[in-house]
Motif scaffolding. Structure first.
Motif, short mmCIF file in Angstrom:
data_model
loop_
_atom_site.label_atom_id
_atom_site.label_comp_id
_atom_site.label_asym_id
_atom_site.label_seq_id
_atom_site.Cartn_x
_atom_site.Cartn_y
_atom_site.Cartn_z
N ALA A 273 6.15 -4.73 7.66
CA ALA A 273 6.14 -4.77 6.19
C ALA A 273 6.98 -5.93 5.66
O ALA A 273 6.60 -6.61 4.71
N LEU A 276 5.02 -9.08 6.00
CA LEU A 276 3.91 -9.20 5.07
C LEU A 276 4.34 -9.42 3.62
O LEU A 276 3.50 -9.67 2.75
N GLU A 277 5.64 -9.31 3.35
CA GLU A 277 6.12 -9.57 1.99
C GLU A 277 5.87 -11.01 1.56
O GLU A 277 5.74 -11.32 0.38
N LEU A 286 8.09 -1.04 -0.88
CA LEU A 286 7.27 -1.18 0.32
C LEU A 286 8.06 -0.83 1.56
O LEU A 286 7.58 -0.10 2.44
N ARG A 375 0.58 -3.06 -2.46
CA ARG A 375 1.55 -2.53 -1.50
C ARG A 375 0.85 -1.64 -0.47
O ARG A 375 1.21 -1.64 0.71
N HIS A 377 -2.16 -1.98 0.65
CA HIS A 377 -2.78 -2.89 1.62
C HIS A 377 -1.77 -3.28 2.69
O HIS A 377 -2.06 -3.26 3.89
N LYS A 378 -0.57 -3.69 2.26
CA LYS A 378 0.45 -4.15 3.21
C LYS A 378 0.95 -3.01 4.09
O LYS A 378 1.17 -3.19 5.30
N ARG A 381 -1.75 -2.13 6.74
CA ARG A 381 -1.78 -3.15 7.80
C ARG A 381 -0.53 -3.06 8.68
O ARG A 381 -0.60 -3.24 9.89
N SER A 382 0.62 -2.77 8.07
CA SER A 382 1.86 -2.66 8.83
C SER A 382 1.82 -1.49 9.81
O SER A 382 2.48 -1.52 10.85
#
Length: 476
Positions: A273, A276-277, A286, A375, A377-378, A381-382
């Protein structure tokens, strides 16, 4: 020695940037018969080459004397910290905090310090939390004072206390949490005696208010290396005092390894996470959602007849536990609500790759996430931490496809503002009813249709409304 020289050069460059204001203030204090020193985090950050616009000073002047020095010179003055000996000043875009030498004491029971003023710089530095925060530079003379080896510890990347760690933590147990926070912020190592004291005195953290713990924990989680800080919290037992769900993720792995290590998985998700920020800076919401997304697993763990482990509905349980914990830590309701919603939604994506999602399901995904969609989405994926490259690639491709599908439907239908095709006034006019529960029920029905089928034209919407009204006895 080259590392120290680099730090000293950094400090000179940073001090030159702020010296017009800092030195002028120092001369004013000197003319009034007082000392003034740049101190603590400001000196540390100057040595690291990252001094900001918030500067910390200490002085032998009492608050009322400080006020007399800065009045007529400062652009603005605030006294909110006066009871703790601090006067705030705004000058030429810099925010200055000037604090009287302290020799504060704790009685070992109360949660806040009893402020006692000191009369010399060395005693003030000794009472500070860590050696890297116990350095000072006199103004305007720029004499460097470092009685506890803070410069060497800074060069070595070491967190150490000026006094015995047991004495320091006994004065203020929050310093144990600050040690983990600075380790996360600076990527430093905690000195073994300090680490031992943190383990032995973890229960003393119970003396600290939830608000002070919350603030330190938030800074830790938003540090450069939150995972390092989180490991320290668990390894020392500090997490058990205010965030036991984190330690609770260390589930016993079954002999057939039918589930991954949830604790290690969670720390990887937090790292993902952070990555991905991007350039947006630390996103607490997040990161907290990444940390809490699987806290419902311990309570939902089940082993089937085939030996396989499952965690059915752990997202629901996790959302409830997250809400309870963040409420106990006194987080604002809006922040708590956002984190809870992300935890509740984090599993929604799984199953998309099986081709089961209709456009209706995509609309609901977007609508339920609302402003949290980027958020989510991230976070989703994380959460993909599998070491199976083929599986990881498939999940990434599936989510790419979902995002592309969302973008297409958003472009066609403006999903950010999904509303029924008829508003409340049109509903009342068509059904001939006054404002009341029937209008709300009809509105919700039309919104569900909008999510299921996409936009309806006016004739279709009116026909559906009349059909619904007849089925529920509102019209004949």
């Amino acid at each position: 020695m080259s590392v120290l020289n680099t730090a000293q050069r950094n400090a000179v460059q940073e001090l030159l940037r702020v010296s017009p204001v800092a030195d002028e203030l120092g001369r004013r204090f000197g003319a009034a018969g007082h000392e003034l020193h740049l101190v603590g985090g400001s000196v540390r950050d100057a040595l690291l080459g990252r001094l900001g616009d918030d500067l910390d000073f200490c002085t032998d002047a009492r608050p009322e004397q400080t006020l007399a020095v800065v009045k007529g010179w400062a652009d603005a003055i605030w006294e909110t910290g006066r009871e703790f000996g601090t006067i705030g000043v705004q000058k030429d875009g810099l925010r200055l905090e000037i604090t009287t030498y302290r020799a504060e004491a704790y009685d070992g029971v109360t949660r806040n310090p009893v402020v006692e003023y000191g009369d010399n710089l060395l005693d003030d530095l000794r009472r500070r939390d860590f050696t890297i925060n116990a350095m000072a530079v006199s103004l305007p003379g720029h004499v460097f004072t470092d009685p506890y080896g803070g410069l060497e510890d800074l060069a070595a990347g070491l967190i150490r206390t000026p006094s015995r760690p047991e004495e320091s933590f006994g004065d203020d147990p929050l310093r144990m949490l600050r040690a983990a926070r600075f380790a996360a912020k600076l990527r430093f190592t905690v000195d073994p005696p300090v680490l031992a004291a943190m383990r032995a005195m973890a229960a003393d953290l119970d003396r600290i208010t939830a608000e002070r713990i919350r603030d330190e924990f938030t800074k830790l989680l938003c540090g450069q290396d939150p995972v390092g800080g989180l490991r320290l919290l668990v390894d020392t037992g500090l997490a058990d005092r205010f965030l036991p769900e984190l330690s609770g993720l260390k589930l016993e792995i079954d002999e057939h390894a039918q589930h991954k290590d949830v604790y290690e998985h969670t720390l990887i998700v937090v790292s993902n996470a952070v990555r991905l920020e991007g350039d947006t800076g630390p996103d607490f919401t997040l990161r907290m959602a990444a940390l809490m997304h699987d806290v419902g697993k311990p309570a939902t763990k089940a082993v089937g007849r085939d030996g396989r482990v499952s965690f059915h509905h752990h997202e629901v349980v996790g959302a409830r536990l997250t809400k309870q914990r963040m409420k106990a830590m006194r987080y604002p309701k809006d922040v708590t609500s956002a984190v809870v919603e992300l935890v509740a939604l984090h599993l929604r994506f799984y199953g998309y790759g099986r081709g089961e999602w209709t456009d209706s399901a995509v609309r609901r995904y977007v609508t339920d996430a609302g402003d949290l969609l980027p958020r989510l989405h991230k976070l989703t994926r994380s959460d993909c931490t599998t070491r199976n490259r083929r599986k990881a690639a498939a999940l990434a491709a599936d989510y790419d496809a979902l995002e592309e599908r969302i973008a297409r439907i958003q472009a066609e239908e403006d999903l950010a503002r999904v509303r029924p095709d008829l508003d409340g006034n049109a509903i009342m006019e068509l059904l001939g009813v006054p404002p009341g529960p029937i209008v709300g029920q009809a509105w919700r029905h039309l919104k569900e249709l909008r999510l299921d089928r996409g936009p309806l034209d006016r004739d279709e919407a009116e026909a559906e409304l009349r059909r619904w009204a007849r089925e529920h006895g509102h019209i004949s």
